[in-house]
Scaffold this active site. Sequence first.
Site, PDB file in Angstrom:
ATOM      1  N   LEU A 179       0.862  -1.272  -0.008  1.00 32.76           N
ATOM      2  CA  LEU A 179       0.047   0.010   0.048  1.00 32.76           C
ATOM      3  C   LEU A 179       0.843   1.257   0.047  1.00 32.76           C
ATOM      4  O   LEU A 179       0.484   2.258  -0.589  1.00 32.76           O
ATOM      5  CB  LEU A 179      -0.983   0.205   1.095  1.00 32.76           C
ATOM      6  CG  LEU A 179      -2.136  -1.176   1.392  1.00 32.76           C
ATOM      7  CD1 LEU A 179      -2.659  -0.988   2.551  1.00 32.76           C
ATOM      8  CD2 LEU A 179      -2.914  -1.255   0.029  1.00 32.76           C
ATOM      9  N   GLY A 184       4.237   3.986   5.643  1.00 34.71           N
ATOM     10  CA  GLY A 184       3.749   4.583   6.692  1.00 34.71           C
ATOM     11  C   GLY A 184       4.757   5.170   7.867  1.00 34.71           C
ATOM     12  O   GLY A 184       5.724   5.366   7.263  1.00 34.71           O
ATOM     13  N   ASP A 206      -6.577  13.544  10.410  1.00 36.58           N
ATOM     14  CA  ASP A 206      -6.448  13.198   9.076  1.00 36.58           C
ATOM     15  C   ASP A 206      -7.712  12.545   8.600  1.00 36.58           C
ATOM     16  O   ASP A 206      -7.746  11.554   7.783  1.00 36.58           O
ATOM     17  CB  ASP A 206      -5.302  12.365   8.808  1.00 36.58           C
ATOM     18  CG  ASP A 206      -4.984  12.198   7.267  1.00 36.58           C
ATOM     19  OD1 ASP A 206      -5.444  13.240   6.567  1.00 36.58           O
ATOM     20  OD2 ASP A 206      -4.327  11.358   6.665  1.00 36.58           O
TER      21      ASP A 206
END
Length: 859
Positions: free
Chosen positions: A568, A571, A715
């Site tokens: 993905l 992070g 966020d």
Amino acid sequence: MAVKLNLCCVFFILTAATVKPQVNPETCRYPLGMTGGQIQDEDISASSQWSESTAARFGRLDFDTGDGDGAWCPDIMSEPGGFKEYLQVDLRSLHFITLVGTQGRHADGMGNEFAQRYRIKYSRDGGSWMGWHDRMGNQVVEGNKNTYDVVLKDLEPPIVARFVRFMPVTDPSSIVCMRVELYGCEWLDGLVSYSIPDGHQMIYRGLDVFFNDSVYDGATAQRLTKGLGQLTDGAWGLDDFLHSHVPGAWPGYDYVGWSNKTFPKGYVEVVFDFDHIRNFTSMKVHCSNMFSRGVRLFRQATCFFRSESEWEPDPMTFRPSAEPLSQSGRFVTVPLGDRTASSIKCRFHFGDQWLLFSEVAFQSGSAVYNTSLGPHKQGQPKKSLLGEDPTHKVDDSNTKILIGCLVAIIAILLTVIVIILWRQVWQKMLEKASRRWLDDELTARLAAQTQAFSFLRSSQSSEDGSGSGSISTYERIYPACADYQEPSRLIRKLPEFAECAEHLKSGTSSRAGVGSDGAPHYAEADIISLQESSDSGSITAVNMNLFAGSDLTLREFPKEKLTFKEKLGEGQFGEVHLCEAEDMQDFLGEDTLTEGSSESPLLVAVKMLREDANNNARNDFLKEIRIMSRLRDPNIVRLLAVCVDTDPLCMITEYMENGDLNQFLCSLRLKTLTGGEADQQEGSDEVSSVKLLGMAVQVASGMKYLSSLNFVHRDLATRNCLVGKNDTIKIADFGMSRNLYRGDYFRIQGRAVLPIRWMSWESILLGKFTMASDVWAFGVTLWEILTLCKEQPYSHLSDEQVIENTGEFFRNQGKQVYLPQPQCCPDRIYVDLMLSCWRRNAKERPSFQEIHAQLTESR
């Protein structure tokens, strides 16, 4: 002869222009030390205090010592008209005070006490107290309308005082709190009072002209005694005494004057008293010379001196050398021959029918200027550097006056030349500057803000996470609003948020992980640079310290049962992978339901700690595991299992089969309602506005749960919401780690990224993150949902323009740009809910409980 006369006129003009009163109220406006701390705690007292945490020493405007409740609050507010409660400031020496500022008690958002009105009393000796009133006689000052805004009030007229008292005025009996500041400069004359005959009234062409000293603060019997007034207010009269500096004042207001008809001896006697014995050089008197109306300068001044109890027999006598031809008002300098005295008695002889004075100032050898902007403290040396303050007294020497004028003219010319050259050079630089230069400049300006999205732990941090961190806040591009305080100061005062203290200890710096056991930053919305560490100690001890005594029920999941599907992105701690977990449902047990539980293997998201991470990063990673393990809500992504026995450390969370909400909505189109049965049917790629509101309800439900735990997400956006079966929505924090959404973040020199299009104005400009800033982001998220994520918020604005728009929200001049109303959005949702999420005042935004209730009712 004509040349000589012209030179004399020029010299007289230069002399008149150079002679000034002892102070200039327009420039004598320095803060005297309540805010800056120059005024010591022992110099601040009060009539009473509500508690030790609201003592007088906390009554400093815009000043937070880290303890106390943020203001002075009296014990019991006096009844109306009593005026017994006061906050007193001792300036240690006489000061000319032109301005006062007041503020209420904010108490980290918990207090709501402020003084709507107040009075001011002052004293020069601590024994005799005078009440201030304005030039129209009003004694009450209008104060604050809320707890946080600073209200500044000009003192017209200004006062000369050492002690000042602020006395709250209330209609009903109530509790008020105050924070104050005084503004002015040191009173160098040392004049504590003057005594004069009361002013007279002139009848000029049927017009009543009053020459009384209307602001005198002493005794006002037949003769004015033991006070100061218009002769020392720093404002000298206009040439025409019928007009005034003060709007709406009566004719003659600026002058104190007398008629020779009531003085048979032909002079007016004025007595001046000083704070101590001084060596006097000269006296300057501003006089009217409107001889066409019977007003002239005095023809002679005779001054007597007293150091002890008796007046000295030999006076100083001065006669102006020549009668000026102009009718303009002017200062006349009376030499005092370096005589020593604590009192001076001067007799001013009439030159015509009337004698009018508007200002008197003294030059004395002991009046040495203190260069400190704050009040002079006992024991501190004074300095006497000429020209560092507008209140400095100039020498009376004619040569020095001329030299000073020439030097000033040359300095002004040089300054003008430098400014012109600098502007030309700067214009050329701007013309040559490229777009890249502009971007770099903006990046540099915001560079100080990056730590609002980063967390830097010192190498001395202990394993329990209590080590001191690097405290940093945003660079204040715009002035900070009055209600803004550093979170590191706010949070540690609130016992109900004790668990959050460690999290916000580092000010406004943002962490995607956690700051303490009770207050994590839930969103993984930043890229941080972890400090290098040579210590590679065993993680087993760290794990045991972390999980000891907790209610954690997570178990170790075998890594060999994880199958890599997709990376993905990057992070906070390392890489984030989309994986399939074999036998995960059996591992979790029958009591644990997850999305896709009927399928095997289960789709999960795996956060992996980079293998070279130091102990601090390991501790942070494990603390995030501990926090997420406690989250239990249908609309929050769950932590399913961990892999912490061997490197790399991993946490395994839910990842629903339909991906994130942003991509899910992008693939749909809004259903066109045609009425009848068709309204109840949807195609595979169609969605109704009712269903969209249902999705928003789920997001609001998840945020309501987080807000109940005092979690600030930081966020919130559709990219951080996952979609499962039956359109189940769960809030996550993977959005920033995906390359797909890099365009949603404003990158600063590669060190941090800001989701500025979803951030509130106070988060961007002040680095302030609260539940209210999450509410702002929810409003943008709701806008995304109702537009099916077809475009980015503020897509017509560049990143720089978005930042500038937040400045318009701060300035609040009606120029701010809002997101437009989506096509399928009902008016009540846009006006009553969406726009309310974007209110400038964070306190006026709705809570997530209110948002959830309103959306539920609107479905």
